[in-house]
Design an enzyme around this catalytic site. Structure first.
Site, short mmCIF file in Angstrom:
data_model
loop_
_atom_site.label_atom_id
_atom_site.label_comp_id
_atom_site.label_asym_id
_atom_site.label_seq_id
_atom_site.Cartn_x
_atom_site.Cartn_y
_atom_site.Cartn_z
N LYS A 5 -3.79 2.04 0.58
CA LYS A 5 -5.08 2.44 1.59
C LYS A 5 -4.87 3.96 1.81
O LYS A 5 -5.65 4.73 2.11
CB LYS A 5 -5.31 1.71 2.63
CG LYS A 5 -5.90 0.20 2.23
CD LYS A 5 -5.84 -0.71 3.29
CE LYS A 5 -6.32 -2.23 2.91
NZ LYS A 5 -6.16 -3.44 3.81
N SER A 17 -1.56 -2.87 0.45
CA SER A 17 -2.39 -2.23 1.25
C SER A 17 -1.61 -0.82 1.72
O SER A 17 -2.42 0.16 2.31
CB SER A 17 -2.34 -2.79 2.82
OG SER A 17 -3.36 -4.15 2.80
N TYR A 23 -10.91 -1.93 -5.68
CA TYR A 23 -10.08 -2.23 -4.57
C TYR A 23 -8.96 -3.05 -4.85
O TYR A 23 -7.97 -3.03 -4.62
CB TYR A 23 -10.93 -2.90 -3.56
CG TYR A 23 -10.30 -3.38 -2.36
CD1 TYR A 23 -9.65 -2.44 -1.57
CD2 TYR A 23 -10.07 -4.83 -2.20
CE1 TYR A 23 -8.77 -3.06 -0.41
CE2 TYR A 23 -9.23 -5.07 -1.02
CZ TYR A 23 -8.73 -4.31 -0.18
OH TYR A 23 -8.01 -4.75 0.66
N TYR A 32 -1.83 -3.80 10.75
CA TYR A 32 -2.48 -4.67 11.04
C TYR A 32 -2.78 -4.77 12.59
O TYR A 32 -2.71 -3.87 13.25
CB TYR A 32 -1.95 -5.88 10.38
CG TYR A 32 -1.81 -5.76 9.14
CD1 TYR A 32 -2.93 -5.36 8.22
CD2 TYR A 32 -0.54 -5.87 8.35
CE1 TYR A 32 -2.71 -5.09 6.80
CE2 TYR A 32 -0.40 -5.89 6.85
CZ TYR A 32 -1.52 -5.38 6.30
OH TYR A 32 -1.46 -5.34 5.07
N VAL A 37 1.27 -6.49 2.08
CA VAL A 37 1.66 -7.83 2.11
C VAL A 37 2.59 -7.94 0.95
O VAL A 37 3.06 -8.95 0.87
CB VAL A 37 0.50 -8.80 2.01
CG1 VAL A 37 -0.41 -8.82 3.45
CG2 VAL A 37 -0.28 -8.68 0.86
#
Lengths: 303, 303, 303, 303
Positions: free
Chosen positions: A67, A64, A187, A239, A257
């Protein structure tokens, strides 16, 4: 400030805790078999000074953390228009929740929850070669070729039922323009990019220098755009623990992660820490402690 | 930087917009009859320099801005123990929502949503003279006697069915130790405190000086505690628009439905702006624009 | 059909299970000290035939079973107008949930969840002597004086924080016309009514005879109104287990946390079973089994 | 009772209202171009007597009415084991909601919401030739060859993003055993089955005769299983209007967005009504009125 000394101290304090807490992500085999006995940290100042300690040169799956870079590409291409389909508020729900998406009619809360990052990927697919563009950006930013781990990408696709659900749900609401499978391919591949702490600390460098390229290169984005990405990282980057990160660490951060976390001290430096075992919120167990130590030792924090 | 000039420019730009957008809070008569044709702004630097423009000396109902000060008292008394009953995450829901409270079994998400502030009031009631203590703190911080508007307090109590619901709901979960009516009395009175922009900018001064008293006085809280309050203001201080505030303004801020907003530039200054008409998110319509202008003109932002 | 034989068989089969499963409601002392070693069952046919077994003459706290009778009074007084403020759909949420109430702007889903019954109580308070009227209705229906247990009523009030939250929340939305405390007084007292299985089976008799009084008395409500109360009992009468009750039992039923359940076989009979220990859904552990046995032995079910 | 007369009267009363209210489903072209100026009704008693009026012989897309028959096949094959993965409670949420599915960890509330019917389809895929079996069952039940409209099936698949989201979401939770695409293919095809009112009224016949085949054929399911399907239809068969249907009509019913509704009077008859325009709850606008008239004229209702 002697940053090399600080990182060495952090490495010395935390290495003995490797394997003592947290759990490596288990949802795909390629991540599950990564040894938790690894810890790396690297930083790069606005002036180009570097420091590193531990396994800082070992590549890992950025997951992530990607992103931040896909958002950068989308903001570069679309600027304000991006926000027609993606919100900017903390989600108050787990990163892969569908509830919020339903009550807010398919508009993801922010670009860092999975739904939001998929919506960003859709915007990039509409532009052009989304994935090659992203790899080109990253390679330029850290001065080394950056690649996708094909096995990880395939595993993400094979097990990504919840992300497939999110994408189809947004498609039903009209949030995605492109074919669901094509968007998800981007993605899943961006999540499977492999980089080391040193590479990430360098690549994220534009975030502490008002958008200017960390190496020789044209400005990445504007100062205002940079400030906004930092704001999003602080409020939404880790998160469900974003409030806790702001409270205890106080730096714009984005975790993955794979166990990495990238953090920004505006006008000073960018920092990347990595250790594969995750705490209950999905953030690196030692990475989080490393950032707390860094702030305690340096007094650097936005607050 | 010539802050007086900056505030004068902001006042000149925004005064013509008074009454052009937003709506004064209507839920109690005492607030509903406040004229929207008012705009004030004041700041105070860490060194004690002040600047002000417009209706900066007019007292107004600070409402939810009081939550910063009651939180300060509670943190001073309980430090980490406070967080056993109150979370630190953005809520992702309206400020007076019960949904989150139910799914998280009576633990409010953060101290700035109404439920959280009521839980803070309960902690203060357990200490001692909650309301007099709060008034004493505020009076000391701004060097002038600070008072409650009794009519506003009574109106809050008469119409506060939703807050009464929140308090009873938390009592059912065991989040509150004290009598519901007693806790709510403190909460309704703290919301009815009247102060001017100049007073608030001075009173909040400890937030930009690592907890040190803005006038002559003992340290209010520690540097770490101060940093944490700033973090909470940034992530949770402006209702559902916290992400948007971080994105566009980038300063720890706390707003109230009386039309005031207090903001902090760590290590530099505290700022208070007031204009009674509110936008759809419950934040001052002109206050928000004033903060955006301030950041644009000064470049001051935590990011 | 020899109903006395059927009830004797059920009593014989289930008495050995008393104390073997479920838990007596513990939220107020007066209920918590009721012995779980009790089981009673009684029925009364449309023709006036009665049958009973076990502790069928022992009075118990009817709790939420009272909602059937207060609804009857409200329908009698207001007919269709009642439904302006109360829905008729199953809730899909626990009986005392606030979530649904928030998303549907203060309109309770149906008259059998707590919020709905409080809204019904508000309608009765607007009529006249709500509680005396209800006691008069029940006394007339079963031919014996029916009373409130004052200790239970006081305990309900002392511990009813969640119900107080629900009432204040509806007041905030304008669902309640009357003073919250007055409405809650009616609600807490109706829950504290004491009756025996025999009394309840008789009192509910109008529900199996198209609204006609079970003893000598004027029609209670119309045939259509009766059918609708039965429909509501089937779809919403047993908390979160309404689907399960319909599936396994197939009779309009209303349960209470005192351990009672009243059930209707339209055009045939009404039935009341009581045993204090509750299962996880808040319905009487043995009462539920008794109804399943009754349906299995008699073949009576609406489906 | 002269059922033919009753249906003729209903047809006479409602035909003038065709096109006066409601809207034909628009989400796929093949449904959108169906004329709203159609109304048919047919019934068949337990003894085999039939009655029909209006467009009772015109085939239409049965859509969600197919869920009754796929559930029948699954119960026949698995009986109680089916309920390990599917609940039996009313949903309290729209038929295609993901919220409930998330909070209850991938277990759909009941077999009649879309998620539940997809889970049923997964169970059938595990058995064998799911779709051919279903068509074989239906053809046997009504004595005529029943078919899928291929264009409708294709359109369902092309636009079924939300159903694809639901299926992937359940796959993520482990509710589905089979390949998502294969399960969805069954689901999209069963929704595209075409039948007339007369065919449906006959095919559903086992539901009013304790599971016995309406024509010459072996028992379809047991009496207990039949009763349970009827219970599920009553509590969950008409989307968000199940409570309202129970309240106003009081018959186990299942509707589809093609405008059909099948209803059961246990031990008496099965009934099918069809008119394409839907009300806001997704149920046939005239179909609902036809059922209300039928109950009013005949007094037949389970309550």
């Amino acid at each position: 400030m002697d940053f090399q000394l600080v990182l060495d101290q952090i490495n010395t304090e935390l290495r003995p805790l490797m394997g003592q807490g947290g759990q490596v992500a288990r949802y795909i085999p390629a991540l599950a078999r990564v040894s938790p006995l690894q810890f790396g940290i690297a930083l790069r100042t606005c002036e180009g000074e570097t420091a590193q300690a531990g396994d800082s040169a070992v590549p890992f799956s950025i997951q992530s953390m990607s992103k931040v870079f896909s958002l950068t590409l989308a903001i570069k291409a679309l600027d304000e228009a991006l926000w027609d389909r993606i919100g900017r508020e903390p989600s108050g729900s787990p990163f892969n929740s569908l509830v919020q998406l339903e009550s807010e009619r398919g508009i993801p809360r922010n670009p860092f929850i999975n739904a939001g990052a998929i919506a960003v990927a859709d915007r990039l697919v509409s532009q052009a070669d989304a994935l090659p563009e992203l790899l080109r950006l990253l390679s330029g930013l850290c001065g080394e070729a950056v690649q996708v781990d094909a096995e990880v990408a395939q595993s993400e696709a094979d097990t990504g039922f919840r992300n497939t659900a999110l994408a189809n749900f947004m498609k039903a609401f009209g949030t995605l323009d492109n074919d669901v499978a094509e968007v998800l391919a981007v993605y899943f591949h961006q999540c499977a990019i492999h980089m080391s702490c040193e590479q990430v600390a360098c690549a994220a460098g534009y975030l502490c220098r008002d958008g200017r390229h960390p190496l020789a290169g044209p400005d990445v984005i504007s100062a205002t755009q940079t400030r906004r990405i930092n704001a999003l990282m602080l409020t939404c980057g880790t998160y469900d623990a974003a409030g806790e990160f702001a409270f205890r660490i106080g730096l714009p951060s984005k975790s993955g992660v794979g166990g990495g976390i990238v953090a920004v001290v505006p006008d000073r430096l960018t920092l990347c820490v990595w250790s594969p075992a995750l705490d209950a919120t999905g953030n690196s167990f030692l990475g989080r402690q490393a950032l707390e130590l860094f702030v305690a030792k340096t007094g650097l924090s936005v607050f």
